[in-house]
Design a protein around this motif. Structure first.
Motif, PDB file in Angstrom:
ATOM      1  N   ALA A   1       0.828  -1.211   0.000  1.00  0.00           N
ATOM      2  CA  ALA A   1       0.000   0.000   0.000  1.00  0.00           C
ATOM      3  C   ALA A   1       0.859   1.255   0.000  1.00  0.00           C
ATOM      4  O   ALA A   1       0.559   2.238  -0.699  1.00  0.00           O
ATOM      5  N   LEU A   2       1.942   1.245   0.747  1.00  0.00           N
ATOM      6  CA  LEU A   2       2.841   2.397   0.772  1.00  0.00           C
ATOM      7  C   LEU A   2       3.475   2.626  -0.597  1.00  0.00           C
ATOM      8  O   LEU A   2       3.578   3.767  -1.064  1.00  0.00           O
ATOM      9  N   MET A   3       3.885   1.565  -1.261  1.00  0.00           N
ATOM     10  CA  MET A   3       4.454   1.700  -2.597  1.00  0.00           C
ATOM     11  C   MET A   3       3.444   2.307  -3.561  1.00  0.00           C
ATOM     12  O   MET A   3       3.781   3.124  -4.419  1.00  0.00           O
ATOM     13  N   ASN A   4       2.166   1.908  -3.418  1.00  0.00           N
ATOM     14  CA  ASN A   4       1.142   2.336  -4.359  1.00  0.00           C
ATOM     15  C   ASN A   4       0.700   3.783  -4.179  1.00  0.00           C
ATOM     16  O   ASN A   4      -0.060   4.304  -4.992  1.00  0.00           O
ATOM     17  N   GLN A   5       1.164   4.441  -3.152  1.00  0.00           N
ATOM     18  CA  GLN A   5       0.730   5.801  -2.897  1.00  0.00           C
ATOM     19  C   GLN A   5       1.418   6.833  -3.792  1.00  0.00           C
ATOM     20  O   GLN A   5       0.964   7.971  -3.889  1.00  0.00           O
ATOM     21  N   SER A   6       2.492   6.443  -4.461  1.00  0.00           N
ATOM     22  CA  SER A   6       3.214   7.380  -5.311  1.00  0.00           C
ATOM     23  C   SER A   6       3.481   6.759  -6.679  1.00  0.00           C
ATOM     24  O   SER A   6       3.910   5.601  -6.763  1.00  0.00           O
ATOM     25  N   PRO A   7       3.274   7.503  -7.756  1.00  0.00           N
ATOM     26  CA  PRO A   7       3.605   6.981  -9.089  1.00  0.00           C
ATOM     27  C   PRO A   7       5.074   6.598  -9.224  1.00  0.00           C
ATOM     28  O   PRO A   7       5.415   5.723 -10.012  1.00  0.00           O
ATOM     29  N   ALA A   8       5.931   7.246  -8.444  1.00  0.00           N
ATOM     30  CA  ALA A   8       7.365   6.963  -8.544  1.00  0.00           C
ATOM     31  C   ALA A   8       7.730   5.597  -7.990  1.00  0.00           C
ATOM     32  O   ALA A   8       8.742   5.020  -8.373  1.00  0.00           O
ATOM     33  N   THR A   9       6.923   5.088  -7.061  1.00  0.00           N
ATOM     34  CA  THR A   9       7.266   3.825  -6.399  1.00  0.00           C
ATOM     35  C   THR A   9       6.267   2.718  -6.678  1.00  0.00           C
ATOM     36  O   THR A   9       6.540   1.558  -6.359  1.00  0.00           O
ATOM     37  N   ALA A  10       5.126   3.044  -7.240  1.00  0.00           N
ATOM     38  CA  ALA A  10       4.088   2.031  -7.456  1.00  0.00           C
ATOM     39  C   ALA A  10       4.572   0.966  -8.431  1.00  0.00           C
ATOM     40  O   ALA A  10       5.184   1.277  -9.457  1.00  0.00           O
ATOM     41  N   PRO A  11       4.290  -0.302  -8.139  1.00  0.00           N
ATOM     42  CA  PRO A  11       4.688  -1.367  -9.064  1.00  0.00           C
ATOM     43  C   PRO A  11       3.828  -1.369 -10.317  1.00  0.00           C
ATOM     44  O   PRO A  11       2.681  -0.910 -10.310  1.00  0.00           O
ATOM     45  N   ASP A  12       4.374  -1.892 -11.395  1.00  0.00           N
ATOM     46  CA  ASP A  12       3.612  -2.055 -12.629  1.00  0.00           C
ATOM     47  C   ASP A  12       2.743  -3.310 -12.558  1.00  0.00           C
ATOM     48  O   ASP A  12       1.634  -3.340 -13.098  1.00  0.00           O
ATOM     49  N   VAL A  13       3.275  -4.342 -11.927  1.00  0.00           N
ATOM     50  CA  VAL A  13       2.546  -5.596 -11.717  1.00  0.00           C
ATOM     51  C   VAL A  13       2.711  -5.968 -10.252  1.00  0.00           C
ATOM     52  O   VAL A  13       3.798  -5.803  -9.680  1.00  0.00           O
ATOM     53  N   GLN A  14       1.631  -6.471  -9.626  1.00  0.00           N
ATOM     54  CA  GLN A  14       1.733  -6.819  -8.212  1.00  0.00           C
ATOM     55  C   GLN A  14       0.944  -8.084  -7.894  1.00  0.00           C
ATOM     56  O   GLN A  14      -0.053  -8.405  -8.539  1.00  0.00           O
ATOM     57  N   TYR A  15       1.436  -8.780  -6.897  1.00  0.00           N
ATOM     58  CA  TYR A  15       0.812  -9.981  -6.345  1.00  0.00           C
ATOM     59  C   TYR A  15      -0.284  -9.515  -5.399  1.00  0.00           C
ATOM     60  O   TYR A  15      -0.022  -8.829  -4.407  1.00  0.00           O
ATOM     61  N   GLU A  16      -1.534  -9.849  -5.707  1.00  0.00           N
ATOM     62  CA  GLU A  16      -2.688  -9.239  -5.051  1.00  0.00           C
ATOM     63  C   GLU A  16      -3.617 -10.305  -4.479  1.00  0.00           C
ATOM     64  O   GLU A  16      -4.124 -11.173  -5.205  1.00  0.00           O
ATOM     65  N   ASP A  17      -3.848 -10.259  -3.175  1.00  0.00           N
ATOM     66  CA  ASP A  17      -4.782 -11.169  -2.534  1.00  0.00           C
ATOM     67  C   ASP A  17      -6.197 -10.854  -3.017  1.00  0.00           C
ATOM     68  O   ASP A  17      -6.576  -9.684  -3.142  1.00  0.00           O
ATOM     69  N   THR A  18      -6.992 -11.899  -3.263  1.00  0.00           N
ATOM     70  CA  THR A  18      -8.332 -11.670  -3.802  1.00  0.00           C
ATOM     71  C   THR A  18      -9.186 -10.813  -2.871  1.00  0.00           C
ATOM     72  O   THR A  18     -10.000 -10.010  -3.330  1.00  0.00           O
ATOM     73  N   PHE A  19      -9.005 -10.957  -1.553  1.00  0.00           N
ATOM     74  CA  PHE A  19      -9.865 -10.201  -0.649  1.00  0.00           C
ATOM     75  C   PHE A  19      -9.505  -8.712  -0.617  1.00  0.00           C
ATOM     76  O   PHE A  19     -10.281  -7.894  -0.118  1.00  0.00           O
ATOM     77  N   LYS A  20      -8.347  -8.341  -1.175  1.00  0.00           N
ATOM     78  CA  LYS A  20      -7.940  -6.941  -1.213  1.00  0.00           C
ATOM     79  C   LYS A  20      -8.330  -6.244  -2.518  1.00  0.00           C
ATOM     80  O   LYS A  20      -8.181  -5.027  -2.639  1.00  0.00           O
ATOM     81  N   ILE A  21      -8.817  -6.992  -3.487  1.00  0.00           N
ATOM     82  CA  ILE A  21      -9.055  -6.410  -4.808  1.00  0.00           C
ATOM     83  C   ILE A  21     -10.065  -5.269  -4.756  1.00  0.00           C
ATOM     84  O   ILE A  21      -9.837  -4.191  -5.323  1.00  0.00           O
ATOM     85  N   GLN A  22     -11.198  -5.483  -4.085  1.00  0.00           N
ATOM     86  CA  GLN A  22     -12.215  -4.432  -4.084  1.00  0.00           C
ATOM     87  C   GLN A  22     -11.718  -3.163  -3.403  1.00  0.00           C
ATOM     88  O   GLN A  22     -11.909  -2.057  -3.912  1.00  0.00           O
ATOM     89  N   SER A  23     -11.083  -3.307  -2.265  1.00  0.00           N
ATOM     90  CA  SER A  23     -10.612  -2.115  -1.555  1.00  0.00           C
ATOM     91  C   SER A  23      -9.463  -1.451  -2.303  1.00  0.00           C
ATOM     92  O   SER A  23      -9.392  -0.212  -2.379  1.00  0.00           O
ATOM     93  N   ASP A  24      -8.545  -2.219  -2.869  1.00  0.00           N
ATOM     94  CA  ASP A  24      -7.419  -1.632  -3.595  1.00  0.00           C
ATOM     95  C   ASP A  24      -7.862  -0.992  -4.904  1.00  0.00           C
ATOM     96  O   ASP A  24      -7.312   0.038  -5.328  1.00  0.00           O
ATOM     97  N   ALA A  25      -8.860  -1.594  -5.559  1.00  0.00           N
ATOM     98  CA  ALA A  25      -9.395  -0.978  -6.772  1.00  0.00           C
ATOM     99  C   ALA A  25     -10.069   0.348  -6.430  1.00  0.00           C
ATOM    100  O   ALA A  25      -9.886   1.355  -7.137  1.00  0.00           O
TER     101      ALA A  25
END
Length: 452
Positions: A85-109
């Motif tokens: 989540a910390l990485m995703n807060q900035s375009p400079a650090t956000a990953p292009d592809v990430q390993y995502e738990d299914t239960f986090k998809i709705q909240s992360d989307a």
């Protein structure tokens, strides 16, 4: 706990800053040619590292000039979610592809971390091989697809046949009710006092493992649920919720499980998988289908005898009511980050990682239930692990989490209630009432309904 969280955040921020320094963009404004791929590793989970390394090699060979930058994040689930989540807060650090738990998809989307993939998936021929249930697991609240499944899982009771025989318990073991499980644990305690009778994950340190494969493995074996899918409201005041807490109290206050100190150790997962089960220190474990991934020759803790020593039994329903067993299923996906500057390359790498051969290798190596039809039918997959047939048989009677945007907070409230009864800080009734109060605070009074 606060010191550990602060330390984890500091590490994540340091990693994020380092990543921003090496993110490649072209001077002419074209898509960058470096793709950052973030994923989890732990002391007993190296299968994503193996998969990502293989996909990186394959993709870079097929696409000269493109670099796949692997970003392994060491940590159990709660730490991984925080760092990602910390990485995703900035375009400079956000990953292009990430390993995502299914239960986090709705909240992360909803948080703007994930890119919808429907248009790209429509042009990927392989997507027709994925089971409908696996496709549903990747959906956000808006009905769009944000993740592509790596595999799924089920949960049941692992038990040590040698210890059962020593304690005079007949094998194969076929518990029909919760009382049968507790009776076996009590017998182990009496006959083998140096053995931990039963482990059910509990408390805040275990995070989602406590909520899902601990509490919800109990609750969905009652006549109650956490969430009413027809009204889209969360349930308060259910007997099943209180009965599930009572089971947790019976285990921990009855000395039928690990000590609370052992259960609240962040290393509990490694202890169960790498120490207690292989060394005959734990008789029964309510755990996942993936456990044997650590024990196969390519795993982190090879144990050639595991399939002879251990067996599995379905987790029974509370009173033996139909269908007689309960399982919970989840799984992980690969997703494309919403802040990526190279969405086409990122999706293209995702399809490489999840092609038939890579999916098969991952499902075998991580003891996953295959979600691609061509993998599930492959003789190499079906013959790879003696536990696959049993755990796959549970899919017909499995349940899935209500992975709403609020779920993560509600799941945390469940672990708080579990911890309070396992440590004796609250009675079952008080802990259940505190959960109901927390639930209303999360979703509002209009988001809840009383149990029938």
């Amino acid at each position: 706990m606060k010191r550990r969280l602060a330390a984890g955040i500091a590490v994540a921020m340091s990693a994020a800053l380092a990543l921003s320094a090496c993110s490649a963009t072209s001077e002419d404004g074209a898509e960058p040619k470096t793709i950052k791929v973030a994923y989890q590793t732990t002391a007993t989970f190296n299968q994503m590292q193996i998969l990502m390394a293989a996909a990186k090699s394959q993709y870079e060979e097929a696409n000269p000039g493109v670099t796949i930058e692997l970003v392994p994040i060491q940590g159990e689930s709660a730490d991984y979610y925080t760092k990602l989540a910390l990485m995703n807060q900035s375009p400079a650090t956000a990953p292009d592809v990430q390993y995502e738990d299914t239960f986090k998809i709705q909240s992360d989307a909803a948080a703007g971390y994930l890119l919808p993939l429907d248009d790209r998936l429509a042009d990927w021929a392989d997507y027709s091989q994925f089971a409908d249930g696996a496709k549903s697991a990747g959906l956000g609240a808006d009905g769009k697809t944000y993740g592509v499944s790596l595999g799924t899982d089920t949960r049941a009771l692992w038990y040590n046949k040698d210890l059962f025989t020593q304690a005079g318990i007949a094998v194969p073991w076929e518990p029909k009710t919760w009382a049968d499980v507790l009776e076996a644990a009590s017998t182990i305690k009496a006959k083998l006092p140096d053995v931990i009778p039963f482990n059910v994950y509990s408390g805040k340190a275990a995070g989602e493992a406590a909520s899902m494969q601990g509490f919800q493995m109990l609750l969905y074996g009652t006549k109650d649920t956490l969430y009413d899918t027809s009204t889209k409201k969360w349930i308060t005041g259910s007997d099943g919720f209180a009965d599930s807490l009572q089971f947790v109290e019976d285990v921990y206050q009855g000395d039928l499980g690990p000590t609370p100190q052992q259960a609240l150790d962040p290393n509990i997962f490694t202890n169960v998988t790498a120490e207690w089960l292989p060394k005959g220190q734990l008789a029964i474990a309510l755990d996942g289908s993936w456990q044997s991934a650590a024990w196969i020759p390519s795993g982190t803790n090879p144990w050639p005898e595991w399939s002879n020593v251990l067996s599995q039994a379905p987790m029974p329903t509370q009173k033996g009511d139909a269908p007689g067993l309960n399982s919970m299923s989840g799984g992980w996906t690969l997703a494309v980050g919403a802040k990526t500057k190279a969405p086409d390359l990122a999706f293209d790498f995702l399809t490489t990682a999840l092609n038939q051969e890579n999916s098969k290798a991952y499902d075998i190596g991580n003891s996953q239930i295959a979600v691609r039809d061509d993998v599930a039918a492959d003789p190499e997959y079906t013959a790879a692990n003696p536990s696959f047939a049993f755990f796959s048989s549970l899919v017909a009677d499995t349940h899935f989490r209500a992975a709403t945007e609020d779920y993560a907070q509600i799941s945390n409230a469940i672990t708080v209630a579990m911890e309070s009864v396992m440590t004796g800080q609250q009675s079952v009734d008080d802990a259940a009432a505190a959960y109901d109060e927390a639930l209303v605070g999360i979703v509002g009074q209009d988001g809840t309904q009383s149990a029938d």
